[in-house]
Design a protein around this motif. Structure first.
Motif, PDB file in Angstrom:
ATOM      1  N   SER A 250      -4.748  -3.484  -1.022  1.00  0.00           N
ATOM      2  CA  SER A 250      -3.524  -2.689  -1.228  1.00  0.00           C
ATOM      3  C   SER A 250      -2.536  -3.376  -2.155  1.00  0.00           C
ATOM      4  O   SER A 250      -1.923  -2.734  -3.017  1.00  0.00           O
ATOM      5  CB  SER A 250      -2.831  -2.419   0.109  1.00  0.00           C
ATOM      6  OG  SER A 250      -3.712  -1.824   0.998  1.00  0.00           O
ATOM      7  N   ASN A 253      -3.551  -3.274  -5.766  1.00  0.00           N
ATOM      8  CA  ASN A 253      -3.343  -1.922  -6.271  1.00  0.00           C
ATOM      9  C   ASN A 253      -1.864  -1.690  -6.611  1.00  0.00           C
ATOM     10  O   ASN A 253      -1.528  -1.173  -7.680  1.00  0.00           O
ATOM     11  CB  ASN A 253      -3.809  -0.897  -5.231  1.00  0.00           C
ATOM     12  CG  ASN A 253      -3.798   0.516  -5.755  1.00  0.00           C
ATOM     13  OD1 ASN A 253      -4.617   0.865  -6.605  1.00  0.00           O
ATOM     14  ND2 ASN A 253      -2.862   1.318  -5.296  1.00  0.00           N
ATOM     15  N   ASP A 272      -5.911   4.315  -0.426  1.00  0.00           N
ATOM     16  CA  ASP A 272      -5.640   4.350   1.015  1.00  0.00           C
ATOM     17  C   ASP A 272      -6.904   4.512   1.849  1.00  0.00           C
ATOM     18  O   ASP A 272      -6.926   4.157   3.024  1.00  0.00           O
ATOM     19  CB  ASP A 272      -4.646   5.479   1.347  1.00  0.00           C
ATOM     20  CG  ASP A 272      -3.213   5.038   1.054  1.00  0.00           C
ATOM     21  OD1 ASP A 272      -3.006   3.821   0.802  1.00  0.00           O
ATOM     22  OD2 ASP A 272      -2.311   5.891   1.057  1.00  0.00           O
ATOM     23  N   LYS A 275      -8.410   0.723   2.325  1.00  0.00           N
ATOM     24  CA  LYS A 275      -7.550  -0.414   2.657  1.00  0.00           C
ATOM     25  C   LYS A 275      -7.952  -1.044   3.996  1.00  0.00           C
ATOM     26  O   LYS A 275      -8.763  -0.488   4.744  1.00  0.00           O
ATOM     27  CB  LYS A 275      -6.089   0.025   2.653  1.00  0.00           C
ATOM     28  CG  LYS A 275      -5.753   1.049   3.694  1.00  0.00           C
ATOM     29  CD  LYS A 275      -4.328   1.541   3.515  1.00  0.00           C
ATOM     30  CE  LYS A 275      -4.040   2.574   4.587  1.00  0.00           C
ATOM     31  NZ  LYS A 275      -2.750   3.212   4.418  1.00  0.00           N
TER      32      LYS A 275
ATOM     33  N   GLY B   6       2.992  -6.174   3.668  1.00  0.00           N
ATOM     34  CA  GLY B   6       1.607  -6.340   3.230  1.00  0.00           C
ATOM     35  C   GLY B   6       1.205  -7.807   3.159  1.00  0.00           C
ATOM     36  O   GLY B   6       2.047  -8.707   3.233  1.00  0.00           O
ATOM     37  N   GLU B  68       7.110  -0.667   0.470  1.00  0.00           N
ATOM     38  CA  GLU B  68       5.960  -1.556   0.662  1.00  0.00           C
ATOM     39  C   GLU B  68       6.244  -2.894  -0.009  1.00  0.00           C
ATOM     40  O   GLU B  68       6.695  -2.923  -1.158  1.00  0.00           O
ATOM     41  CB  GLU B  68       4.703  -0.972   0.010  1.00  0.00           C
ATOM     42  CG  GLU B  68       4.235   0.340   0.601  1.00  0.00           C
ATOM     43  CD  GLU B  68       3.218   1.011  -0.312  1.00  0.00           C
ATOM     44  OE1 GLU B  68       2.148   0.433  -0.541  1.00  0.00           O
ATOM     45  OE2 GLU B  68       3.528   2.109  -0.816  1.00  0.00           O
ATOM     46  N   TYR B  70       4.600  -6.832  -0.891  1.00  0.00           N
ATOM     47  CA  TYR B  70       3.379  -7.642  -0.938  1.00  0.00           C
ATOM     48  C   TYR B  70       3.699  -9.033  -1.474  1.00  0.00           C
ATOM     49  O   TYR B  70       4.556  -9.180  -2.347  1.00  0.00           O
ATOM     50  CB  TYR B  70       2.326  -6.990  -1.852  1.00  0.00           C
ATOM     51  CG  TYR B  70       1.890  -5.629  -1.367  1.00  0.00           C
ATOM     52  CD1 TYR B  70       0.942  -5.512  -0.364  1.00  0.00           C
ATOM     53  CD2 TYR B  70       2.462  -4.477  -1.899  1.00  0.00           C
ATOM     54  CE1 TYR B  70       0.552  -4.259   0.099  1.00  0.00           C
ATOM     55  CE2 TYR B  70       2.080  -3.218  -1.439  1.00  0.00           C
ATOM     56  CZ  TYR B  70       1.121  -3.118  -0.446  1.00  0.00           C
ATOM     57  OH  TYR B  70       0.742  -1.891   0.015  1.00  0.00           O
TER      58      TYR B  70
END
Ligand code: SF4
Lengths: 633, 76
Positions: A250, A253, A272, A275, B6, B68, B70
Motif C-alpha cells: 500500500s 502504491n 486494495d 493489500k 501504514g 493515510e 506511510y
C-alpha cells in the motif's frame, strides 16, 4: 578458541565422483570472511574466463558467512555463486532458512561443486561423512517429495535439504535453489547451474555447535539474547514480524513507486485487493522464521477457494506480490499465491519469472506474441489464468515457454522489434519490484550491481531522506552526513550510495539477512561490530567492516571485467528514462544526463576508472587484493 | 476522520491499530493531531488525504476526511 569459521571447505568433483577436504587458516579468513567475499574469491580462482555457465567447467560454490549459524537473529544466510547463465556475469544469491547454519554445524564453511555427474545424484552430508548418492529416482520429483525421500534415506528427519525442482532440471536460466521448501537463492539462475551438473540437491545434517567455532561464544549468545528481546520494541522489526514484506504494497502504491504493467505505471488502481489486510484474511495460515531468528518475518499461506494453494511452499513476499500482481495488472491475491506456490514447486526465481510474464503480456498486447503461440489464450495484462499458464510453460519449456525460459533479454532478441524495449533487465537480469524513478539510488544499484538488477545491493533512498527518521539516524552511523531527497540523482547521492552499498555487501559476506542490521532494521551498527568481534576475536571497527564489503564487490567486479563487461553494461532499461504513466509520480522519468554524471561520480568514489568501470590497481591493493589486478590484463 | 497508520506507523498506537476513527469537532493541523497520537513526524514520509498526496507540514484535516500515512520504508 575459534575465529568464527570451521576452516573447512568440501570439494566435490561430480565428474569423477570424488570428494575432498580443503582447509584454510585464520589469516586467509580475515581477508575473506565468508559469503560474498569468499564466493567471489573462489570463483576467480576456480573458473577460467568465458566458460559455458551451463557446462561442466562452471563451478558452483555454496558458502556460509562468519556469523551464519550464530544464535543471533538474522544470522542465517549463505551465498550461492557461479558464472550466471542468465547474465554471463558474476552470479550470486543469498538465502536464509536453515540450510546454511546446518552446514556450519556439520563442520563445513562451504562446498565447491565442479564438473558434471554422469547421471542425477545428490550429496548426503552427515557431519564429516560425505557421500555422492544416486538420485535417478528423485529427478523430476517436486521438492516436497524429493525432500521427504532424502530425509528418509538419511534416516534423520532433521536433515536440511537444498535442492532444485524441474525449473533447475530443465535449466530455466532463472531457476532458483530452494531450502526447506520455502527459502530461495532466487537470483542469477543458480538452480540452472545445479541442474546442469546433474545435481538434484544437498542433504545436510550437522550435530555440532556454533560455540565450537566462535571466539567468545558467551558474548555472541548475550548479543543474540539482547537483540531478540528488542524485536517488538523496534517499529521496523515489529512491523516485519506483524506483516512481513507483504505490508509494503500500500505504501509503495501511495508513493507512486509500485511497478505496474511492466513498469509503465507507478500505481495500481485495484491495489486494495492485494493489500496486507486481504492477505491476512484470505491467505495467511502461519508466521514462520529462519534459524534462530526472533523477527519471524516469513509468512505461510493456505488457500482452498478460487485456487488451491498448498502451505508447503511458504507464502508470497512483497517482490512476488508486486511482480505477479500490479506488474502483471493482476489483482487476485489467491492467483498470486498460486503463482508463488508454482515458483516453489518448480524452483523458479519469482522476481525474474514474474518479470518475464509481464514482458510476455506486453509483447502479446503489441502482437509480438500471437494467439497461435499461446494456444489461443489471451496473454493480456490482468489475465490471472494466462499468468499461471506462462509460469507453467516456462518451467516445462513448453511452446514459447521454451524461449521465455531463456530470460527476457534472450527472448527479446529472438522476438525482435519493440520486444527489446519491453525487456526490463540489466545485464540480462530482470528488475525487482522497486521503481528507480522514485528512488534513484536504487537505479544506481540496479545499474552497477555485478549480477544485474537487484534491490538488495544498498539501502533505499527514502531511508536517508529525512534527518528526523530512525533510518537516517542509523545511516548517519555509516557516514551519511546529509539528508538527500529520494529523487536527487547527483554526485553526493552516488557517495552516499557507495557507503550503503559497502554496508549491504558486508552483510552478504558475514551472513546477515537484509532485515537484521540498521538502517533497515533493529541491529545497530555498533552491535554488528560487537557481534563480529565476539565471533572472530578480531579487532575490527566499522570502517573495516565497510572495507570488507567493498572488497567483495571489487572481486565480483574483477570477475565481470574478465568476462568482458564494462561501463556500457552498467545501464538501465530505456523505459526508466521515460515518464511514469500514472500514480503520484506520473510524468516523472529519470534524466540520462544526471544518471551518467552520477555514475561517473560513483566510479570515482569506488576508485574505478570512469571510462571502463574497472577497479584501479591502487584501489585493489588498498583493499588487500592487489593480486586480482593481474586477472584483468 | 478515518486515519490509516501504514507500514510500521501503527507501532506507535498503544493498541497497534492500523485504522483509527478520530472524531474531529473542527479542522485541525495534521501535525498537531499526530503529536496527540504520539506518531513522530520524522517517521511519516507519505501523506495521502482523500486520495491525493499532501505535505505533512501545514496541512489541515477535518471530519469526514480519509487520511493515510506511510513511513519511508515501503512508502517514500
Ligand atoms: S528477518 Fe525474516 S528473512 Fe530474515 S532471517 Fe529473520 S525470518 Fe528470515
Amino acid at each position: 578458541m575459534g575465529y568464527g569459521s570451521t576452516g573447512k571447505l568440501l570439494r566435490v568433483d561430480l565428474t569423477r565422483g570424488v570428494t575432498s577436504v580443503e582447509r584454510f587458516d585464520e589469516a586467509f579468513y580475515r581477508v575473506y570472511p565468508g559469503g560474498k567475499a569468499l564466493a567471489a574469491y573462489l570463483l576467480l580462482r576456480e573458473i577460467a574466463p568465458h566458460v559455458d555457465p551451463l557446462g561442466p567447467e562452471n563451478v558452483l560454490v555454496l558458502v556460509n558467512g562468519l556469523i551464519t549459524g550464530a544464535p543471533i537473529s538474522t544470522a542465517t544466510r549463505f551465498t550461492a555463486a557461479a558464472r550466471s547463465p542468465l547474465t554471463g556475469a558474476y552470479g550470486e544469491s543469498e538465502a536464509g532458512g536453515f540450510w546454511g547454519p546446518e552446514l556450519k554445524l556439520a563442520g563445513w564453511e562451504g562446498i565447491i561443486l565442479t564438473g558434471r555427474a554422469a547421471h542425477p545424484v545428490y550429496l548426503a552430508i552427515k557431519n564429516d561423512q560425505v557421500e555422492i548418492r544416486d538420485a535417478r529416482h528423485l529427478w523430476g520429483l517436486e521438492p516436497e517429495q524429493a525432500q521427504a525421500a532424502m530425509r528418509e534415506e538419511m534416516g534423520d528427519r532433521l536433515t536440511r535439504v537444498l535442492q532444485i525442482g524441474i525449473g533447475g532440471e530443465n535449466k530455466v536460466r532463472f531457476a532458483a535453489l530452494i531450502n526447506d521448501l520455502r527459502h530461495f537463492n532466487g537470483r542469477s539462475g543458480m538452480g540452472a547451474v545445479m541442474g546442469s551438473k546433474n545435481l538434484k540437491g544437498i542433504a545436510v545434517r550437522g550435530t555440532g555447535k556454533y560455540s565450537d567455532y566462535a571466539h567468545d561464544p558467551q558474548a555472541v549468545a548475550e548479543i543474540g539474547r539482547r537483540i531478540a528481546k528488542r524485536v517488538k520494541e523496534h517499529p521496523q522489526s515489529w512491523d516485519l514480524q506483524e506483516k512481513g514484506t507483504p505490508g509494503l504494497v500500500s505504501g509503495l502504491n501511495a508513493g507512486g513507486i509500485l511497478p505496474t504493467r511492466n513498469f509503465r505505471q507507478g500505481a495500481f488502481e485495484r491495489v486494495d485487493n492485494i493489500k496486507w489486510e486481504v492477505y491476512e484474511k484470505e491467505l495467511l495460515s502461519a508466521r514462520r522464521s529462519c534459524y534462530a531468528c526472533a523477527i519471524r518475518c516469513k509468512r505461510e499461506v493456505k488457500v482452498d477457494d478460487r485456487y488451491q494453494v498448498s502451505d508447503a511452499y511458504g507464502g508470497p513476499e512483497y517482490e512476488t506480490i508486486g511482480g505477479f500482481g500490479p506488474n502483471c495488472g493482476i489483482d487476485d491475491l489467491q492467483a498470486i499465491a498460486k503463482a508463488n506456490e508454482l515458483c516453489g514447486r518448480y524452483t523458479l526465481d519469482s522476481i525474474s519469472t514474474s518479470a518475464v510474464v509481464a514482458f510476455a503480456m506486453e509483447c502479446f498486447e503489441h502482437g509480438l506474441i500471437t494467439p497461435e503461440q499461446t494456444n489461443g489464450a489471451e496473454w493480456r495484462f490482468g489475465n490471472a489464468e494466462a499468468m499461471l499458464q506462462i509460469v507453467d510453460w516456462i518451467a516445462h519449456r513448453r511452446g514459447i515457454g521454451d524461449l521465455l525460459a531463456e530470460g527476457s533479454l534472450r527472448a527479446a532478441e529472438v522476438i525482435g522489434g519493440d520486444a527489446r524495449y519491453f525487456a526490463m533487465h540489466v545485464k540480462g537480469q530482470e528488475l525487482p519490484m522497486h521503481e528507480p524513478r522514485g528512488k534513484v539510488g536504487v537505479g544506481l544499484g540496479y545499474a552497477v550491481n555485478e549480477g544485474g538488477a537487484d534491490h538488495l545491493v544498498a539501502y533505499h533512498d527514502p531511508m536517508y531522506a529525512n534527518p528526523a527518521s530512525i533510518t537516517f539516524k542509523a545511516a548517519a552511523e555509516l557516514g551519511i552526513t546529509e539528508p538527500l531527497p529520494p529523487r536527487e540523482l547527483s554526485p553526493r547521492k552516488a557517495e552516499a550510495y557507495a557507503r550503503l552499498e559497502n554496508w549491504s555487501s558486508f552483510g552478504k559476506v558475514v551472513g546477515f539477512c537484509y532485515f537484521g542490521p540498521a538502517p533497515r532494521s533493529l541491529i545497530q551498527v555498533d552491535e554488528v561490530v560487537e557481534a563480529v568481534r565476539a565471533a572472530s576475536g578480531w579487532d575490527f571497527d566499522k570502517e573495516e567492516l565497510l572495507r570488507i564489503g567493498e572488497r567483495a564487490t571489487n572481486l565480483a567486479r574483477v570477475f565481470n571485467v574478465r568476462e568482458g563487461f564494462s561501463r556500457q553494461d552498467d545501464t538501465l532499461p530505456d523505459r526508466l528514462f521515460q515518464p511514469l504513466e500514472s500514480g503520484a509520480l506520473a510524468g516523472v522519468g529519470m534524466s540520462r544526463e544526471e544518471f551518467e554524471t552520477a555514475l561517473t561520480a560513483l566510479y570515482r568514489v569506488k576508485g574505478w576508472d570512469p571510462e571502463t568501470a574497472r577497479p584501479t590497481r591502487e584501489r585493489l591493493e588498498a583493499l588487500n587484493i592487489g593480486w586480482a589486478a593481474d586477472l584483468m590484463v | 476522520m478515518r486515519l490509516h497508520l501504514g507500514g510500521h506507523l501503527n507501532w506507535y498506537d498503544p493498541r497497534k491499530r492500523a485504522w483509527l476513527e478520530v472524531p474531529l469537532a473542527a479542522p485541525v493541523l495534521l501535525s498537531a493531531l499526530l503529536q496527540q497520537l504520539h506518531v513522530p513526524p520524522g517517521e511519516v514520509a507519505i501523506v495521502v488525504i482523500n486520495g491525493r498526496l499532501a505535505q505533512l507540514e501545514a496541512v489541515m484535516v477535518e471530519d469526514g476526511d480519509r487520511v493515510e500515512l506511510y513511513p519511508a520504508i515501503g512508502g517514500g
